[in-house]
Write a protein that holds these residues in place. Structure first.
Motif, PDB file in Angstrom:
ATOM      1  N   ASP A 105      60.103 -48.091  53.398  1.00 46.63           N
ATOM      2  CA  ASP A 105      61.492 -48.516  53.344  1.00 46.63           C
ATOM      3  C   ASP A 105      61.344 -50.256  53.216  1.00 46.63           C
ATOM      4  O   ASP A 105      61.047 -51.164  53.299  1.00 46.63           O
ATOM      5  N   GLU A 106      61.929 -49.858  51.918  1.00 45.57           N
ATOM      6  CA  GLU A 106      61.452 -51.334  51.149  1.00 45.57           C
ATOM      7  C   GLU A 106      63.377 -52.242  51.074  1.00 45.57           C
ATOM      8  O   GLU A 106      63.344 -52.600  49.787  1.00 45.57           O
ATOM      9  N   GLY A 107      64.363 -51.749  51.738  1.00 43.66           N
ATOM     10  CA  GLY A 107      65.369 -52.405  52.460  1.00 43.66           C
ATOM     11  C   GLY A 107      66.280 -51.909  51.196  1.00 43.66           C
ATOM     12  O   GLY A 107      67.363 -50.969  51.637  1.00 43.66           O
ATOM     13  N   ASP A 108      66.497 -51.909  49.903  1.00 42.67           N
ATOM     14  CA  ASP A 108      67.386 -51.461  49.283  1.00 42.67           C
ATOM     15  C   ASP A 108      66.525 -50.541  48.273  1.00 42.67           C
ATOM     16  O   ASP A 108      67.630 -49.246  47.288  1.00 42.67           O
ATOM     17  N   SER A 109      65.451 -49.853  48.180  1.00 36.44           N
ATOM     18  CA  SER A 109      65.094 -48.767  47.957  1.00 36.44           C
ATOM     19  C   SER A 109      64.097 -48.093  48.800  1.00 36.44           C
ATOM     20  O   SER A 109      63.332 -48.668  49.671  1.00 36.44           O
ATOM     21  N   VAL A 110      63.209 -47.470  48.470  1.00 36.15           N
ATOM     22  CA  VAL A 110      62.531 -46.679  49.246  1.00 36.15           C
ATOM     23  C   VAL A 110      61.140 -45.467  48.365  1.00 36.15           C
ATOM     24  O   VAL A 110      61.505 -45.085  47.366  1.00 36.15           O
ATOM     25  N   SER A 111      60.051 -46.110  48.563  1.00 40.79           N
ATOM     26  CA  SER A 111      58.347 -45.565  47.884  1.00 40.79           C
ATOM     27  C   SER A 111      58.292 -44.280  48.650  1.00 40.79           C
ATOM     28  O   SER A 111      58.084 -44.476  49.396  1.00 40.79           O
ATOM     29  N   GLU A 112      57.265 -43.683  47.986  1.00 43.87           N
ATOM     30  CA  GLU A 112      57.107 -41.986  48.465  1.00 43.87           C
ATOM     31  C   GLU A 112      55.884 -42.090  47.788  1.00 43.87           C
ATOM     32  O   GLU A 112      55.557 -42.079  46.930  1.00 43.87           O
ATOM     33  N   TYR A 113      55.402 -41.446  48.988  1.00 47.62           N
ATOM     34  CA  TYR A 113      53.742 -41.445  49.257  1.00 47.62           C
ATOM     35  C   TYR A 113      53.413 -39.790  49.590  1.00 47.62           C
ATOM     36  O   TYR A 113      54.975 -39.403  50.464  1.00 47.62           O
ATOM     37  N   THR A 114      52.543 -39.132  49.026  1.00 45.10           N
ATOM     38  CA  THR A 114      52.400 -38.448  50.045  1.00 45.10           C
ATOM     39  C   THR A 114      50.239 -39.116  51.129  1.00 45.10           C
ATOM     40  O   THR A 114      50.121 -39.297  50.521  1.00 45.10           O
ATOM     41  N   LEU A 115      50.644 -38.313  51.704  1.00 40.42           N
ATOM     42  CA  LEU A 115      49.948 -38.472  52.479  1.00 40.42           C
ATOM     43  C   LEU A 115      48.768 -38.315  52.649  1.00 40.42           C
ATOM     44  O   LEU A 115      47.764 -38.781  52.594  1.00 40.42           O
ATOM     45  N   GLY A 116      48.094 -37.854  51.409  1.00 40.52           N
ATOM     46  CA  GLY A 116      46.963 -37.632  50.659  1.00 40.52           C
ATOM     47  C   GLY A 116      46.338 -38.802  49.733  1.00 40.52           C
ATOM     48  O   GLY A 116      45.570 -39.089  49.449  1.00 40.52           O
ATOM     49  N   GLU A 117      47.609 -38.750  48.782  1.00 41.90           N
ATOM     50  CA  GLU A 117      47.714 -40.152  48.332  1.00 41.90           C
ATOM     51  C   GLU A 117      46.961 -41.436  49.406  1.00 41.90           C
ATOM     52  O   GLU A 117      46.162 -42.520  48.938  1.00 41.90           O
ATOM     53  N   LEU A 118      47.920 -41.602  50.038  1.00 38.32           N
ATOM     54  CA  LEU A 118      47.490 -42.856  51.283  1.00 38.32           C
ATOM     55  C   LEU A 118      45.999 -42.682  51.946  1.00 38.32           C
ATOM     56  O   LEU A 118      45.656 -43.665  52.332  1.00 38.32           O
ATOM     57  N   LEU A 119      45.559 -41.118  51.860  1.00 32.64           N
ATOM     58  CA  LEU A 119      44.228 -40.890  52.529  1.00 32.64           C
ATOM     59  C   LEU A 119      44.127 -39.530  52.053  1.00 32.64           C
ATOM     60  O   LEU A 119      43.650 -38.712  52.844  1.00 32.64           O
ATOM     61  N   PRO A 120      42.953 -39.982  50.954  1.00 30.73           N
ATOM     62  CA  PRO A 120      42.168 -39.074  50.238  1.00 30.73           C
ATOM     63  C   PRO A 120      41.055 -38.985  50.749  1.00 30.73           C
ATOM     64  O   PRO A 120      40.910 -39.517  51.999  1.00 30.73           O
ATOM     65  N   ASN A 121      40.146 -37.538  51.193  1.00 30.75           N
ATOM     66  CA  ASN A 121      38.772 -37.626  51.817  1.00 30.75           C
ATOM     67  C   ASN A 121      38.972 -37.599  52.914  1.00 30.75           C
ATOM     68  O   ASN A 121      38.087 -38.256  53.508  1.00 30.75           O
ATOM     69  N   THR A 122      39.945 -37.768  53.316  1.00 29.60           N
ATOM     70  CA  THR A 122      40.062 -37.959  55.338  1.00 29.60           C
ATOM     71  C   THR A 122      38.836 -37.290  55.560  1.00 29.60           C
ATOM     72  O   THR A 122      38.367 -35.726  55.339  1.00 29.60           O
ATOM     73  N   ILE A 123      38.788 -37.516  57.203  1.00 27.59           N
ATOM     74  CA  ILE A 123      37.817 -37.105  58.246  1.00 27.59           C
ATOM     75  C   ILE A 123      38.654 -35.755  58.746  1.00 27.59           C
ATOM     76  O   ILE A 123      39.418 -35.387  59.082  1.00 27.59           O
ATOM     77  N   SER A 124      37.938 -34.681  58.514  1.00 25.51           N
ATOM     78  CA  SER A 124      38.733 -33.534  59.038  1.00 25.51           C
ATOM     79  C   SER A 124      38.291 -32.648  60.112  1.00 25.51           C
ATOM     80  O   SER A 124      36.652 -32.611  59.572  1.00 25.51           O
ATOM     81  N   GLU A 125      38.864 -31.586  60.498  1.00 25.41           N
ATOM     82  CA  GLU A 125      37.678 -30.862  61.720  1.00 25.41           C
ATOM     83  C   GLU A 125      36.742 -30.253  61.052  1.00 25.41           C
ATOM     84  O   GLU A 125      35.156 -29.914  61.319  1.00 25.41           O
ATOM     85  N   GLU A 126      37.025 -29.852  59.342  1.00 25.43           N
ATOM     86  CA  GLU A 126      36.035 -28.999  59.223  1.00 25.43           C
ATOM     87  C   GLU A 126      34.428 -29.898  58.344  1.00 25.43           C
ATOM     88  O   GLU A 126      33.266 -29.597  58.651  1.00 25.43           O
ATOM     89  N   MET A 127      34.997 -31.161  58.371  1.00 30.73           N
ATOM     90  CA  MET A 127      33.703 -31.972  58.220  1.00 30.73           C
ATOM     91  C   MET A 127      32.924 -32.213  59.735  1.00 30.73           C
ATOM     92  O   MET A 127      31.877 -32.727  59.507  1.00 30.73           O
ATOM     93  N   LEU A 128      34.136 -31.973  60.586  1.00 30.83           N
ATOM     94  CA  LEU A 128      32.490 -31.927  62.030  1.00 30.83           C
ATOM     95  C   LEU A 128      31.572 -31.019  62.051  1.00 30.83           C
ATOM     96  O   LEU A 128      31.269 -30.814  63.074  1.00 30.83           O
ATOM     97  N   GLU A 129      32.967 -29.933  61.690  1.00 35.09           N
ATOM     98  CA  GLU A 129      31.556 -28.906  61.467  1.00 35.09           C
ATOM     99  C   GLU A 129      30.236 -28.773  60.975  1.00 35.09           C
ATOM    100  O   GLU A 129      29.758 -27.542  61.285  1.00 35.09           O
TER     101      GLU A 129
END
Length: 129
Positions: A105-129
């Motif tokens: 929320d920017e007040g007069d507008s709304v910025s849109e992202y995907t979670l992948g854009e905000l956090l690429p190469n995340t720590i995942s369950e697969e990485m822990l295996e």
């Protein structure tokens, strides 16, 4: 529907407990079946024990049996386009895929992202295996 989700994030801000920063944040998380869960930030004098709005919303949704999510709206009382912090992004990746739409929320507008854009190469369950 974007406006309604952002409105829910704005509305829950009034329930925030922010005696130290006075920075109110609300989040509204939409499940795959269209149900919306909201959360607000809850500060603690020991800041590391504070809860973020996104964490509260996802905890409520998971507590109620939901594991699939489509969108998240985040709003602060300043309408400054706040995005989820790194800790919240990591929590979201535990339950959401990289395509989760994050509306800021920017007040007069709304910025849109995907979670992948905000956090690429995340720590995942697969990485822990």
């Amino acid at each position: 529907m974007t406006e309604e989700l952002v409105a829910a994030a704005r509305e829950i801000q009034s329930q925030s407990h922010v005696p130290y920063s006075e920075y109110r944040v609300g989040a509204a998380l939409e499940t795959a079946d269209g149900e919306v869960f909201v959360g607000c930030n809850l500060e603690n004098a020991n800041f590391s024990n504070s809860l973020h709005a996104e964490e509260v919303a996802i905890a409520e949704a998971v507590k109620n049996g939901h594991r699939e999510f489509t969108r998240l709206a985040v709003s602060s009382s300043r309408r400054d386009g706040v995005t989820p912090c790194g800790m919240c992004r990591q929590t979201l990746t535990e339950f959401c895929d990289a395509n989760l739409l994050v509306l800021c929320d920017e007040g007069d507008s709304v910025s849109e992202y995907t979670l992948g854009e905000l956090l690429p190469n995340t720590i995942s369950e697969e990485m822990l295996e």
